[in-house]
Write an enzyme that holds these catalytic residues in place. Structure first.
Site, PDB file in Angstrom:
ATOM      1  N   ASP A 161       0.834  -1.199   0.000  1.00  0.00           N
ATOM      2  CA  ASP A 161       0.000   0.000   0.000  1.00  0.00           C
ATOM      3  C   ASP A 161       0.878   1.262   0.000  1.00  0.00           C
ATOM      4  OD1 ASP A 161      -2.448   1.329   0.139  1.00  0.00           O
ATOM      5  OD2 ASP A 161      -2.578   1.209   2.329  1.00  0.00           O
TER       6      ASP A 161
ATOM      7  N   GLU B 196      -2.000   6.403  -8.372  1.00  0.00           N
ATOM      8  CA  GLU B 196      -2.989   7.335  -7.801  1.00  0.00           C
ATOM      9  C   GLU B 196      -2.903   8.688  -8.487  1.00  0.00           C
ATOM     10  OE1 GLU B 196      -3.744   7.328  -3.600  1.00  0.00           O
ATOM     11  OE2 GLU B 196      -3.888   9.511  -3.480  1.00  0.00           O
TER      12      GLU B 196
ATOM     13  N   HIS C  23      -9.522   4.884  -1.796  1.00  0.00           N
ATOM     14  CA  HIS C  23      -8.811   4.881  -0.513  1.00  0.00           C
ATOM     15  C   HIS C  23      -9.685   5.573   0.521  1.00  0.00           C
ATOM     16  CE1 HIS C  23      -4.588   3.574  -1.478  1.00  0.00           C
ATOM     17  NE2 HIS C  23      -5.182   3.529  -2.653  1.00  0.00           N
TER      18      HIS C  23
ATOM     19  N   SER D 265     -11.687   4.494   2.726  1.00  0.00           N
ATOM     20  CA  SER D 265     -13.082   4.070   2.556  1.00  0.00           C
ATOM     21  C   SER D 265     -13.666   3.308   3.736  1.00  0.00           C
ATOM     22  CB  SER D 265     -13.217   3.258   1.270  1.00  0.00           C
ATOM     23  OG  SER D 265     -13.017   4.132   0.180  1.00  0.00           O
ATOM     24  N   SER D 266     -13.123   3.549   4.908  1.00  0.00           N
ATOM     25  CA  SER D 266     -13.777   3.007   6.095  1.00  0.00           C
ATOM     26  C   SER D 266     -15.108   3.718   6.303  1.00  0.00           C
ATOM     27  CB  SER D 266     -12.884   3.188   7.330  1.00  0.00           C
ATOM     28  OG  SER D 266     -11.940   2.143   7.398  1.00  0.00           O
TER      29      SER D 266
ATOM     30  N   ASN E  50     -10.236   0.372  -0.053  1.00  0.00           N
ATOM     31  CA  ASN E  50      -9.256   0.242   1.030  1.00  0.00           C
ATOM     32  C   ASN E  50      -9.867   0.531   2.402  1.00  0.00           C
ATOM     33  OD1 ASN E  50      -7.462  -0.164  -1.025  1.00  0.00           O
ATOM     34  ND2 ASN E  50      -6.014   1.405  -0.362  1.00  0.00           N
TER      35      ASN E  50
ATOM     36  N   THR F  27      -9.148   1.700   9.011  1.00  0.00           N
ATOM     37  CA  THR F  27      -9.710   2.302  10.226  1.00  0.00           C
ATOM     38  C   THR F  27     -10.837   1.475  10.853  1.00  0.00           C
ATOM     39  OG1 THR F  27      -9.072   4.498   9.473  1.00  0.00           O
ATOM     40  CG2 THR F  27     -10.876   4.387  11.065  1.00  0.00           C
TER      41      THR F  27
HETATM   42  P1  13P Z   1      -9.290   4.130   6.009  1.00  0.00           P
HETATM   43  O1  13P Z   1      -8.458   4.961   6.937  1.00  0.00           O
HETATM   44  O2  13P Z   1     -10.564   4.824   5.639  1.00  0.00           O
HETATM   45  O3  13P Z   1      -9.555   2.772   6.540  1.00  0.00           O
HETATM   46  O4  13P Z   1      -8.470   3.973   4.632  1.00  0.00           O
HETATM   47  C1  13P Z   1      -7.417   3.061   4.502  1.00  0.00           C
HETATM   48  C2  13P Z   1      -6.623   3.249   3.238  1.00  0.00           C
HETATM   49  O5  13P Z   1      -6.996   3.959   2.322  1.00  0.00           O
HETATM   50  C3  13P Z   1      -5.350   2.517   3.162  1.00  0.00           C
HETATM   51  O6  13P Z   1      -4.640   2.800   1.991  1.00  0.00           O
HETATM   52  O1  G3H Z   2      -2.652   4.267   4.160  1.00  0.00           O
HETATM   53  C1  G3H Z   2      -3.284   4.337   5.203  1.00  0.00           C
HETATM   54  C2  G3H Z   2      -3.489   3.180   6.058  1.00  0.00           C
HETATM   55  O2  G3H Z   2      -4.545   3.435   6.945  1.00  0.00           O
HETATM   56  C3  G3H Z   2      -2.228   2.765   6.758  1.00  0.00           C
HETATM   57  O3  G3H Z   2      -1.984   3.507   7.881  1.00  0.00           O
HETATM   58  O4  G3H Z   2       0.470   4.062   7.855  1.00  0.00           O
HETATM   59  O5  G3H Z   2      -0.823   3.997   9.997  1.00  0.00           O
HETATM   60  O6  G3H Z   2      -0.270   1.894   8.742  1.00  0.00           O
HETATM   61  P1  G3H Z   2      -0.576   3.359   8.662  1.00  0.00           P
HETATM   62 ZN    ZN Z   3      -4.755   4.774   1.257  1.00  0.00          ZN
HETATM   63 NA    NA Z   4      -3.117   0.580  -2.115  1.00  0.00          NA
END
Ligand code: 13P
Ligand code: G3H
Ligand code: ZN
Ligand code: NA
Length: 328
Positions: free
Chosen positions: A82, A141, A231, A233-234, A274, A277
């Site tokens: 990611d 992206e 992204h 998308s929680s 994605n 959260t």
């Molecule tokens: P959230 O913070 O909405 O879960 O998004 C995660 C994300 O986009 C990771 O790349």
């Molecule tokens: O890209 C965003 C994800 O929520 C990952 O977060 O860098 O805290 O692992 P993080």
């Molecule tokens: Zn992301």
């Molecule tokens: Na990704």
């Protein structure tokens, strides 16, 4: 088995569904995702961020995912990197066994400064070149995640641009997206439509002016054969916030991306969604509740079990809502 992301996304497009891509950092999250996938017969995308690599280490992440593949031989699994900040990072991930990488060239290598269009094209094209030659899928992206309410990039946990963004950057331009895909040949394109990482996405239940699902439709019309990625998308379920608050947590009022909006976006070509959260919220709520109700307990297994169970419920709900249950 470990499969290619392209293969999964193509199948999703042919059959009109979307795939949640869950971020993983530890054993319990990997187990939660796999148990959920096994129960609803879904293919799996697990992804590791730079923060995950820093927390767990590349080797632990790789072996956790290998263990998932071994324990669930019937489930197709993608191991995706990611938000790769440079071609070198993407190359490193491929060498360590990832079958899919994201080259996030919307930002400079610092992961904070918005880049120029030409820079983004150049680095994304470079990653596509070496990845495609060995069968690795590439997500790129275009546009920057950030709030259409405030103009703030607004990432409270350090992923994404910093400060105030120009409004035009917060919404991916359909014509530019068409040119970008033509020039880079990326397999999947992450787009900016007003979402942002973390729990604090919207100060109210989002409407079309702050969550631009219509924009997905316009981009899909220009790029019917490109898999779109959302992204940030929680859904930030209110009931999970409530559990955290009830057992001593302090979380401000906030709203995420409603599942129904994601379902609409899936109709318009979004194939990868994605989610990090929501799993964090579910696990935190469960741990808080358990420790509050059992103040004398101290075996981590006892509180990680309900945390894993809560994460599993979130994963199952998304597999089902996005139409990928039964598709493994
Ligand atoms: P959230 O913070 O909405 O879960 O998004 C995660 C994300 O986009 C990771 O790349
Ligand atoms: O890209 C965003 C994800 O929520 C990952 O977060 O860098 O805290 O692992 P993080
Ligand atoms: Zn992301
Ligand atoms: Na990704």
């Amino acid at each position: 088995p470990l499969v290619s992301m392209r293969q999964l996304l193509d199948h999703a497009a042919e059959n009109g569904y979307g795939l949640p891509a869950f971020n993983v950092n530890n054993l319990e999250q990997v187990q939660a995702i796999m148990e959920a996938a096994a129960e609803c017969d879904s293919p799996v995308i697990m992804q590791a961020s730079a923060g995950a690599r820093k927390y767990a280490g590349e080797a632990f992440l790789r072996h956790l995912i290998d263990a998932a593949v071994e324990a669930y031989p019937q489930i197709p699994v993608v191991m995706h990197q990611d938000h790769g900040q440079s071609p070198a990072i993407c190359m490193g991930a491929i060498r360590s066994g990832f079958s899919s990488v994201m080259m996030d060239g919307s930002l400079m290598e610092d992961g904070k400064t918005p880049s120029s269009y030409d820079y983004n094209v150049a680095v994304s094209r470079e990653v596509v070149k070496f990845s495609h030659s060995i069968g690795v899928t590439v997500e790129a992206e275009l546009g920057c995640l950030g709030s259409l309410e405030t103009g703030q990039a607004g990432e409270e946990d350090g992923v994404g641009a910093e400060g105030t963004l120009d409004h035009s950057m917060l919404l991916t331009d359909p014509d530019q997206a068409a040119d970008f895909v033509k020039q880079t040949d990326c397999d999947a394109l992450a787009i900016a439509i007003g979402t942002s990482h973390g729990a604090y996405k919207f100060t109210r239940k989002p409407t079309g002016d702050i969550l631009a699902i219509e924009r997905v439709k316009a981009i899909h019309a220009r790029l019917p054969n490109t898999h779109l990625v959302m992204h940030g998308s929680s859904s930030v379920p209110q009931e999970l916030l409530e559990i955290i608050r009830q057992y001593g947590g302090d979380m401000k009022e906030t709203y995420g991306v409603p599942v129904e909006e994601i379902q609409t976006a899936i109709k318009f070509g979004v194939r990868k969604i994605n989610i990090d959260t929501d799993i964090r919220l579910a696990m935190t709520g469960a741990v808080r509740k358990f420790l509050f109700e059992n103040p004398s307990k101290f075996d981590p297994r006892e509180f990680l079990k309900p945390a894993r169970e809560a994460a599993k419920l979130v994963c199952k709900a998304r597999f089902e809502a996005f139409g990928c249950a039964g598709q493994a």
